[in-house]
Design a protein around this motif. Structure first.
Motif, PDB file in Angstrom:
ATOM      1  N   SER A 165       0.826  -1.208   0.000  1.00 63.89           N
ATOM      2  CA  SER A 165       0.000   0.000   0.000  1.00 63.89           C
ATOM      3  C   SER A 165       0.860   1.257   0.000  1.00 63.89           C
ATOM      4  N   LEU A 166       1.960   1.224   0.765  1.00 69.53           N
ATOM      5  CA  LEU A 166       2.887   2.355   0.770  1.00 69.53           C
ATOM      6  C   LEU A 166       3.484   2.573  -0.612  1.00 69.53           C
ATOM      7  N   CYS A 167       3.930   1.490  -1.252  1.00 68.39           N
ATOM      8  CA  CYS A 167       4.575   1.608  -2.564  1.00 68.39           C
ATOM      9  C   CYS A 167       3.616   2.185  -3.604  1.00 68.39           C
ATOM     10  N   ILE A 168       2.369   1.769  -3.566  1.00 70.94           N
ATOM     11  CA  ILE A 168       1.384   2.307  -4.502  1.00 70.94           C
ATOM     12  C   ILE A 168       1.065   3.758  -4.149  1.00 70.94           C
ATOM     13  N   SER A 169       0.966   4.053  -2.863  1.00 68.86           N
ATOM     14  CA  SER A 169       0.653   5.423  -2.439  1.00 68.86           C
ATOM     15  C   SER A 169       1.703   6.419  -2.910  1.00 68.86           C
ATOM     16  N   ILE A 170       2.971   6.009  -2.879  1.00 66.37           N
ATOM     17  CA  ILE A 170       4.060   6.904  -3.259  1.00 66.37           C
ATOM     18  C   ILE A 170       3.864   7.439  -4.668  1.00 66.37           C
ATOM     19  N   ASP A 171       3.354   6.580  -5.564  1.00 62.83           N
ATOM     20  CA  ASP A 171       3.212   6.993  -6.965  1.00 62.83           C
ATOM     21  C   ASP A 171       1.765   7.111  -7.403  1.00 62.83           C
ATOM     22  N   ALA A 172       0.840   7.215  -6.460  1.00 63.12           N
ATOM     23  CA  ALA A 172      -0.581   7.277  -6.835  1.00 63.12           C
ATOM     24  C   ALA A 172      -0.869   8.437  -7.772  1.00 63.12           C
ATOM     25  N   ARG A 173      -0.251   9.595  -7.522  1.00 61.13           N
ATOM     26  CA  ARG A 173      -0.519  10.764  -8.364  1.00 61.13           C
ATOM     27  C   ARG A 173      -0.147  10.498  -9.814  1.00 61.13           C
ATOM     28  N   ASN A 174       1.025   9.887 -10.034  1.00 61.48           N
ATOM     29  CA  ASN A 174       1.455   9.604 -11.405  1.00 61.48           C
ATOM     30  C   ASN A 174       0.657   8.457 -12.019  1.00 61.48           C
ATOM     31  N   LEU A 175       0.296   7.468 -11.213  1.00 61.74           N
ATOM     32  CA  LEU A 175      -0.501   6.359 -11.743  1.00 61.74           C
ATOM     33  C   LEU A 175      -1.850   6.854 -12.263  1.00 61.74           C
ATOM     34  N   ARG A 176      -2.377   7.911 -11.672  1.00 60.12           N
ATOM     35  CA  ARG A 176      -3.671   8.442 -12.106  1.00 60.12           C
ATOM     36  C   ARG A 176      -3.614   9.072 -13.500  1.00 60.12           C
ATOM     37  N   THR A 177      -2.413   9.279 -14.038  1.00 59.32           N
ATOM     38  CA  THR A 177      -2.319   9.857 -15.377  1.00 59.32           C
ATOM     39  C   THR A 177      -2.643   8.840 -16.464  1.00 59.32           C
ATOM     40  N   ASP A 178      -2.729   7.558 -16.110  1.00 57.35           N
ATOM     41  CA  ASP A 178      -3.022   6.518 -17.102  1.00 57.35           C
ATOM     42  C   ASP A 178      -4.251   5.722 -16.679  1.00 57.35           C
ATOM     43  N   PRO A 179      -5.253   5.602 -17.533  1.00 58.18           N
ATOM     44  CA  PRO A 179      -6.477   4.877 -17.147  1.00 58.18           C
ATOM     45  C   PRO A 179      -6.220   3.419 -16.784  1.00 58.18           C
ATOM     46  N   GLY A 180      -5.327   2.744 -17.527  1.00 54.09           N
ATOM     47  CA  GLY A 180      -5.045   1.347 -17.222  1.00 54.09           C
ATOM     48  C   GLY A 180      -4.379   1.166 -15.881  1.00 54.09           C
ATOM     49  N   ALA A 181      -3.414   2.029 -15.554  1.00 47.47           N
ATOM     50  CA  ALA A 181      -2.745   1.959 -14.255  1.00 47.47           C
ATOM     51  C   ALA A 181      -3.704   2.309 -13.135  1.00 47.47           C
ATOM     52  N   THR A 182      -4.578   3.279 -13.371  1.00 48.30           N
ATOM     53  CA  THR A 182      -5.573   3.648 -12.360  1.00 48.30           C
ATOM     54  C   THR A 182      -6.492   2.482 -12.059  1.00 48.30           C
ATOM     55  N   ALA A 183      -6.972   1.823 -13.124  1.00 52.25           N
ATOM     56  CA  ALA A 183      -7.899   0.706 -12.942  1.00 52.25           C
ATOM     57  C   ALA A 183      -7.247  -0.449 -12.191  1.00 52.25           C
ATOM     58  N   LEU A 184      -5.968  -0.697 -12.461  1.00 47.56           N
ATOM     59  CA  LEU A 184      -5.296  -1.830 -11.843  1.00 47.56           C
ATOM     60  C   LEU A 184      -4.874  -1.546 -10.412  1.00 47.56           C
ATOM     61  N   PHE A 185      -4.228  -0.413 -10.179  1.00 47.16           N
ATOM     62  CA  PHE A 185      -3.607  -0.164  -8.881  1.00 47.16           C
ATOM     63  C   PHE A 185      -4.416   0.751  -7.960  1.00 47.16           C
ATOM     64  N   LEU A 186      -5.370   1.470  -8.513  1.00 51.11           N
ATOM     65  CA  LEU A 186      -6.186   2.386  -7.705  1.00 51.11           C
ATOM     66  C   LEU A 186      -7.659   2.069  -7.946  1.00 51.11           C
ATOM     67  N   PRO A 187      -8.094   0.855  -7.658  1.00 47.36           N
ATOM     68  CA  PRO A 187      -9.433   0.404  -8.065  1.00 47.36           C
ATOM     69  C   PRO A 187     -10.578   1.199  -7.458  1.00 47.36           C
ATOM     70  N   ASP A 188     -10.372   1.777  -6.299  1.00 52.20           N
ATOM     71  CA  ASP A 188     -11.421   2.580  -5.664  1.00 52.20           C
ATOM     72  C   ASP A 188     -11.051   4.061  -5.640  1.00 52.20           C
TER      73      ASP A 188
END
Length: 515
Positions: A165-188
């Motif tokens: 959860s920490l590792c995903i949180s660190i890059d959550a802002r950048n992951l949100r720039t891609d729909p596929g990454a958002t769907a996979l790693f930020l499901p809610d």
């Protein structure tokens, strides 16, 4: 408020094989292969495939890497380059410079960070080509069988606990720039978090489907078949210049190792565009220093000088055009017969390009980040070129037989860490456990980072020659590289391995029934 813990991870000893990796479940999957009669290469390939699911922010099938293999009987060493390659239709003008520094390398910033994030940052992946070629030459498993544990993990999902959860949180802002990454790693809409005593899992159905297709059609499907067509189409639609022809042309490359020595110990590294030549150069400079009984302020200054002088040459003269991260995963394996594998795989930055093509379901690398964006430099952005990489797997041999497989994750911090651990082992006779636990410097930037647990005189002595910053060896930010090693006492026929001492997921797994 920051919490600090004192951690003492122990080395593992065994008459059987050992796998050292940055994730316990992946290491155990590799050790299970050894227990079933597989060899070091079988175990290494299975471990790396599992890491692509279990630790996706560090490495994966959408990236590339380097590997060394040493035969435990003959001592013969082979190296494999399966690093990423720039698309042939790439246009350097697509990466215009603007004011500011661009991340790790302090090169000029590229407009919109096009070399760091998003589809334009993606290079052609080499991991599947490399792992399949390595298995075909040195393994006993079929590629389809080697994929099976990773498929099971992808269907179950990567473990979700406080660390993931920490590792995903660190890059959550950048992951949100891609729909596929958002769907996979930020499901809610945010990083997954499972409250209560039971941890959860984050399934990766897209990657499971891709791996199953490779299991059915073979590894070249990633480059010339249905998988390649899907990937190339998705990349083109996203703005990448990668093409189906780029995938079809990709091949991993076997090369003779680059040989060197340090105080009479034989070393084998990856030649060319890796951290290997720089490691040998730094160790060559270090040989002018006479070690004492234990690491001290004198040795710290010697490390700083040898590494900084080497980096001055590396960043100005090495690259595909020369004459003549942060996030990576390293696996070290020794089997019951003494054969060894030292393998480093990466998607470059944490979560790579932050792109997960929706049909393919895998994280893609940001290989363009490794090129110097300044035109005319030795490592300049160029079509069809391989970038200068930081990965630095190494093998040490004694009397012609392998005795140590070593490598690390951590971008520019890798070869400084490998050099210091080799020195601790060779110059001071340390065990792997003591070598890993001994505080290190990071000399990959002009300001030398000194571990705050080092002696009080260390920083003062290094500061006589370089700017110094005293830092903690924290999980995040990562101030020092993350090593893994496997060794063998040839005379006793005993193996020993060590994983990074402070990572909550790193582990050594022993062949069943031993250890």
């Amino acid at each position: 408020m920051m919490q600090t813990w004192t951690v003492r991870r122990r080395e593992v000893r065994s008459a059987g094989g050992l796998v050292a990796a940055q994730n316990r479940e992946a290491a155990e999957a590799g050790a299970a292969v050894l227990a079933a009669g597989g060899n070091a290469m079988d175990a290494a390939v299975v471990t790396v495939l599992c890491l692509s699911v279990l630790e996706p922010w560090l490495s994966g099938v959408g990236g590339g890497g380097f590997m060394l293999h040493a035969d435990g009987g003959s001592g013969e060493v082979a190296t494999l380059d399966f690093n990423v390659v720039a698309p042939k239709a790439l246009n350097p003008a697509d990466y215009p410079l603007e004011d500011g520094a661009g991340g790790w390398f302090q090169w000029p910033k590229v407009k919109d960070d096009r070399n760091v994030i998003g589809y334009p940052s993606i290079a052609i992946p080499g991991t599947i080509a490399g792992l399949s070629a390595a298995l075909e030459r040195f393994g006993t498993l079929s590629f389809g069988d080697a994929l099976e544990p990773a498929i099971r993990f992808a269907e179950r999902g990567m473990a979700i606990d406080w660390f993931s959860s920490l590792c995903i949180s660190i890059d959550a802002r950048n992951l949100r720039t891609d729909p596929g990454a958002t769907a996979l790693f930020l499901p809610d809409g945010g990083p997954p978090f499972v409250p209560g005593p039971e941890d959860g899992a984050l399934p990766m159905p897209g990657q499971a489907a891709l791996l199953k297709r490779l299991q059915k059609n073979g590894a070249r499907d990633f480059y010339e078949g249905e998988t390649a067509a899907i990937l190339a189409g998705e990349l083109a639609a996203g703005g990448s210049r990668a093409s189906a022809a780029d995938f079809a042309a990709y091949q991993a490359t076997w090369r003779e190792p680059l040989r060197g020595s340090y105080r009479g110990h034989d070393l084998a590294v990856i030649p060319g565009l890796s951290g290997g030549p720089s490691l040998l150069a730094a160790l060559g400079r270090l040989e002018a220093w006479a070690p004492g009984a234990a690491p001290n302020a004198d040795s710290a200054l010697a490390y700083a000088r040898s590494i900084r002088e080497t980096y001055a040459d590396r960043l100005n003269t090495m690259g595909h055009a020369a004459a003549g991260g942060d996030c990576t995963s390293h696996v070290s394996v020794v089997d019951r017969n003494g054969s060894m594998v030292s393998l480093t795989n990466t998607i470059l930055s944490r979560f790579g390009s932050k792109v997960v093509p929706p049909r393919s379901g895998i994280l893609m690398n940001n290989g363009m980040m490794w090129f110097d964006p300044r035109p005319g430099t030795a490592n300049a952005i160029a079509p069809g070129a391989k970038p200068l990489a930081n990965m630095c797997p190494v093998l040490m041999l004694k009397d012609g037989l392998p005795v140590l497989a070593l490598g690390a994750a951590g971008g520019r911090m890798i070869f400084p860490t490998v050099a210091q651990i080799l020195s601790y082992v060779v110059d001071f006779g340390m065990s792997l456990e003591d070598a890993f636990q001994t505080p290190r410097l990071d000399c990959s930037t002009p300001t030398i980072k000194v571990n705050r647990t080092a002696g009080e005189d260390i920083a003062a002595r290094v500061a006589t020659a370089y700017p110094v910053e005293i830092v903690a060896d924290t999980l995040y930010p990562t101030n020092f590289a993350i090593p893994s090693a496997a060794a063998r006492d040839v005379g006793a026929g005993v193996n020993v391995a060590m994983a990074h001492h402070s990572s909550p997921w790193a582990s050594v797994a022993a062949e069943a029934g031993d250890g």
